[in-house]
Design an enzyme around this catalytic site. Structure first.
Site, PDB file in Angstrom:
ATOM      1  N   ALA A  78       0.844  -1.201   0.000  1.00 50.55           N
ATOM      2  CA  ALA A  78       0.000   0.000   0.000  1.00 50.55           C
ATOM      3  C   ALA A  78       0.874   1.245   0.000  1.00 50.55           C
ATOM      4  O   ALA A  78       2.046   1.196   0.363  1.00 50.55           O
ATOM      5  CB  ALA A  78      -0.882  -0.019   1.244  1.00 50.55           C
ATOM      6  N   SER A 130      -8.546 -10.731   3.505  1.00 46.82           N
ATOM      7  CA  SER A 130      -7.953 -11.146   4.782  1.00 46.82           C
ATOM      8  C   SER A 130      -7.795 -12.650   4.837  1.00 46.82           C
ATOM      9  O   SER A 130      -8.597 -13.392   4.283  1.00 46.82           O
ATOM     10  CB  SER A 130      -8.835 -10.695   5.942  1.00 46.82           C
ATOM     11  N   GLY A 131      -6.753 -13.054   5.550  1.00 46.94           N
ATOM     12  CA  GLY A 131      -6.538 -14.482   5.774  1.00 46.94           C
ATOM     13  C   GLY A 131      -5.097 -14.881   5.547  1.00 46.94           C
ATOM     14  O   GLY A 131      -4.757 -16.059   5.641  1.00 46.94           O
ATOM     15  N   LYS A 184     -12.190  -3.247   5.608  1.00 44.17           N
ATOM     16  CA  LYS A 184     -10.939  -3.989   5.899  1.00 44.17           C
ATOM     17  C   LYS A 184     -10.137  -3.284   6.992  1.00 44.17           C
ATOM     18  O   LYS A 184      -9.544  -3.934   7.861  1.00 44.17           O
ATOM     19  CB  LYS A 184     -10.102  -4.145   4.626  1.00 44.17           C
ATOM     20  N   HIS A 187     -11.715  -4.149  10.172  1.00 45.78           N
ATOM     21  CA  HIS A 187     -11.364  -5.544  10.456  1.00 45.78           C
ATOM     22  C   HIS A 187     -10.009  -5.580  11.158  1.00 45.78           C
ATOM     23  O   HIS A 187      -9.825  -6.245  12.183  1.00 45.78           O
ATOM     24  CB  HIS A 187     -11.309  -6.344   9.150  1.00 45.78           C
ATOM     25  N   ASN A 188      -9.057  -4.846  10.620  1.00 43.23           N
ATOM     26  CA  ASN A 188      -7.715  -4.873  11.197  1.00 43.23           C
ATOM     27  C   ASN A 188      -7.662  -4.210  12.570  1.00 43.23           C
ATOM     28  O   ASN A 188      -6.966  -4.697  13.461  1.00 43.23           O
ATOM     29  CB  ASN A 188      -6.711  -4.198  10.251  1.00 43.23           C
ATOM     30  N   GLU A 191      -8.890  -6.677  14.844  1.00 46.45           N
ATOM     31  CA  GLU A 191      -7.806  -7.671  14.995  1.00 46.45           C
ATOM     32  C   GLU A 191      -6.796  -7.202  16.058  1.00 46.45           C
ATOM     33  O   GLU A 191      -6.404  -7.973  16.944  1.00 46.45           O
ATOM     34  CB  GLU A 191      -7.146  -7.835  13.619  1.00 46.45           C
ATOM     35  N   LYS A 262       1.882  -2.351  10.810  1.00 43.70           N
ATOM     36  CA  LYS A 262       1.963  -1.694   9.501  1.00 43.70           C
ATOM     37  C   LYS A 262       1.061  -0.478   9.428  1.00 43.70           C
ATOM     38  O   LYS A 262       1.066   0.233   8.447  1.00 43.70           O
ATOM     39  CB  LYS A 262       1.627  -2.687   8.402  1.00 43.70           C
ATOM     40  N   ARG A 447     -15.487  24.243  30.911  1.00 46.62           N
ATOM     41  CA  ARG A 447     -15.288  24.869  29.598  1.00 46.62           C
ATOM     42  C   ARG A 447     -15.920  26.261  29.573  1.00 46.62           C
ATOM     43  O   ARG A 447     -15.376  27.211  29.019  1.00 46.62           O
ATOM     44  CB  ARG A 447     -15.891  23.999  28.483  1.00 46.62           C
ATOM     45  N   HIS A 453     -17.474  28.773  26.740  1.00 46.82           N
ATOM     46  CA  HIS A 453     -17.837  27.849  25.646  1.00 46.82           C
ATOM     47  C   HIS A 453     -19.313  27.463  25.660  1.00 46.82           C
ATOM     48  O   HIS A 453     -19.751  26.721  24.795  1.00 46.82           O
ATOM     49  CB  HIS A 453     -16.951  26.594  25.705  1.00 46.82           C
TER      50      HIS A 453
HETATM   51  C1  6PG Z   1      -5.299  -9.927   7.339  1.00 49.37           C
HETATM   52  C2  6PG Z   1      -4.329  -9.114   8.162  1.00 49.37           C
HETATM   53  C3  6PG Z   1      -3.279  -8.464   7.338  1.00 49.37           C
HETATM   54  C4  6PG Z   1      -2.330  -7.585   8.139  1.00 49.37           C
HETATM   55  C5  6PG Z   1      -1.537  -8.294   9.155  1.00 49.37           C
HETATM   56  C6  6PG Z   1      -0.403  -7.522   9.779  1.00 49.37           C
HETATM   57  O1  6PG Z   1      -6.462  -9.569   7.442  1.00 49.37           O
HETATM   58  O2  6PG Z   1      -4.919 -10.880   6.667  1.00 49.37           O
HETATM   59  O3  6PG Z   1      -5.039  -8.089   8.811  1.00 49.37           O
HETATM   60  O4  6PG Z   1      -3.938  -7.688   6.394  1.00 49.37           O
HETATM   61  O5  6PG Z   1      -1.452  -7.000   7.252  1.00 49.37           O
HETATM   62  O6  6PG Z   1      -2.367  -8.721  10.160  1.00 49.37           O
HETATM   63  O7  6PG Z   1      -0.788  -6.301  10.298  1.00 49.37           O
HETATM   64  P1  6PG Z   1       0.181  -5.500  11.264  1.00 49.37           P
HETATM   65  O8  6PG Z   1       1.561  -5.580  10.697  1.00 49.37           O
HETATM   66  O9  6PG Z   1      -0.323  -4.099  11.289  1.00 49.37           O
HETATM   67  O10 6PG Z   1       0.095  -6.200  12.586  1.00 49.37           O
END
Ligand code: 6PG
Length: 473
Positions: A78, A130-131, A184, A187-188, A191, A262, A447, A453
């Site tokens: 990305a 994802s996966g 997505k 989702h992360n 996660e 990331k 405030r 305010h």
């Molecule tokens: C997925 C994961 C993937 C992600 C890694 C690492 O859905 O397969 O979310 O997309 O890149 O989990 O993420 P980090 O490096 O931010 O922990």
């Protein structure tokens, strides 16, 4: 000379691209690959064997080999690299060609790219996938957004390669524009939240429960057979059995305790703050990855900043039961936060997201897949406009019944000086959300005191300002 015309183009032949192409080929699609890197191209051709798959380091050869209008998947890192590839492709493509970005792109980049390509009538879809490697090869969860007509064209392919739960594909059209990449991202973020909660549970079991790695394996493996059945609990159980090839110790004990990232979790936090949606467990998970990376400072601080010495809990069995309820409670709250953010974002960005459909495609293939998603799917199918997952009857009664254990778990962690911020945030989210009154009246008074305010009142309409009495008795 190869004169085959291929159904799909794949740009980026790293692990994900290669495995997804093999998956697509298994389902009857022919795939032409492109990568600048000669070794990746050679590996792709070797792995292809006698499948209808080929690859090249030449972009023009790649483009010539594709059926028109072209359907091209990007699986490249990305950010800048994705932009570079799009810029290189743009002058070589024709109207009605389709680019699908399967990377973890920021949703605002996806919006910009849609705009950038629309003048040339090139379609662009942001598609979350994802996966990991195994998912790409044997069935990921796929989160596509963009023009619905374009999705309809590629739906049979996406459905065939996606994971299946009860024979239902883990893919559906999510909404226009950057809807797919937004889903997505959340989702992360979810996660990150789940991983932090599991890590804190491990910390408590290891330090206060004094469980060894075999016992930790047994605990997580047993939990994976119950209501917490999920991919992340399953891999956690496996991790405790892995031996280090160098030292023969448990590998987990040899891994440096400094988490990397990331950025997708941080993006979730950032956008939730922009939209003013509370997602404290996810925010905390990002913060704890950041804090973990201060390894050297932590080692210094350990010498100076004293706290209570962790004492063993009187009953391992009792602690394990308590942590099972505490973790389950907190997991519900992190899904609730992710879903709440998706609902708010859907309004703001006009995605038209359907929470039930999202829960449905997260049931299989993705990293946050869990038995719980079946119940989440049911909750939103019953009430598509459910304000918060915690208000669903099934979830609210579960939370009410297990709150005692998370309160105890946090008490024990605090007394022993074990940090459990995500568990704390899970409980604080529950307690704050269920509070008909919060002390924000005082914040409003402050405030108005220092900045005029203004405030609203509980007994009459309007906006008020007071000349506050500055005397202190
Ligand atoms: C997925 C994961 C993937 C992600 C890694 C690492 O859905 O397969 O979310 O997309 O890149 O989990 O993420 P980090 O490096 O931010 O922990």
């Amino acid at each position: 000379m190869n004169t085959t015309v291929y159904d799909y183009g794949m740009i980026g032949l790293g692990t994900m691209g290669r495995n997804l192409a093999l998956n697509m080929s298994d389902k009857g699609n022919s795939v032409m690959g492109y990568d600048r890197n000669e070794t990746q191209v050679k590996n792709f051709i070797t792995e292809a064997g006698n499948r209808t798959m080929f690859a090249s380091t030449s972009l023009s050869q790649f483009l010539k080999a594709l059926k028109t209008p072209r359907a091209i998947i990007l699986l490249v890192p990305a950010g800048k690299i994705t932009d570079d590839v799009i810029n290189e492709l743009k002058p070589l493509l024709s109207a009605n060609d389709l680019i699908m970005d399967f990377g973890n792109s920021h949703f605002t980049d996806t919006n910009r790219r849609i705009e950038q390509l629309s003048s040339s009538k090139i379609h662009f879809m942001g598609v979350g996938i994802s996966g990991g490697e195994a998912g790409a090869r044997f069935g990921p969860s796929i989160m596509p957004g963009g023009p619905q007509e374009m999705y309809n064209n590629i739906a049979p392919m996406l459905q065939s390669v996606s994971a299946k739960v009860n024979n239902e594909p883990c893919v559906t059209w999510l909404g226009p524009g950057s809807a797919g990449h937004y889903v997505k991202m959340v989702h992360n973020g979810t996660e990150y939240g789940l991983m932090q909660l599991i890590a804190e549970t491990y910390h408590i079991l290891k330090t206060i429960g004094q469980l060894n790695n075999n016992e930790l394996h047994d605990v997580f493996a047993a939990w994976n057979k119950g209501k917490m059945q999920s991919y992340l609990i399953e891999i956690t159980a496996s991790i405790f059995l892995q031996q280090d090839e160098f030292t023969k110790n448990s590998l987990v004990d040899m891994i440096l305790d400094a988490a990397k990232q990331k950025g997708t979790g941080g993006w979730t936090t950032e956008d939730a703050i922009n939209l003013q949606v509370p997602i404290p467990v996810i925010d905390t998970a990002v913060n704890m990855r950041n804090l973990s990376a201060y390894k050297n400072e932590r080692l210094l601080a350990q010498q100076k900043l004293q706290g209570p010495k962790a004492a063993a809990f009187h009953s391992k069995h009792e602690l394990i039961e308590m942590m099972e309820q505490a973790l389950h409670f907190s997991i519900i709250t992190v899904y609730a936060q992710g879903m709440a953010l998706l609902q708010a974002a859907s309004k703001k960005y006009e995605y038209g997201l359907q929470p039930a459909a999202i829960a449905k495609i997260w049931r299989g293939g993705c990293i946050i897949r869990a038995a719980l998603l079946e119940d989440i799917h049911t909750a939103y199918t019953k009430q598509p406009c459910l304000l918060n997952l915690m208000l669903d009857d099934n979830f609210s009664s579960g939370l009410i019944n297990s709150q005692k254990q998370i309160r105890n778990a946090i008490k024990i962690a605090t007394e022993n000086g074990i940090p459990a911020p995500a568990l704390m945030m899970a409980l604080a989210y529950y307690d704050s959300y269920r509070s008909g009154w919060l002390p924000a009246n005082l914040i409003q008074a402050q405030r108005d005191f220092f900045g005029a305010h203004t405030y609203e009142r509980i007994d009459r309409e309007g906006i008020f300002h007071t000349q506050w009495n500055t005397k202190v008795k």
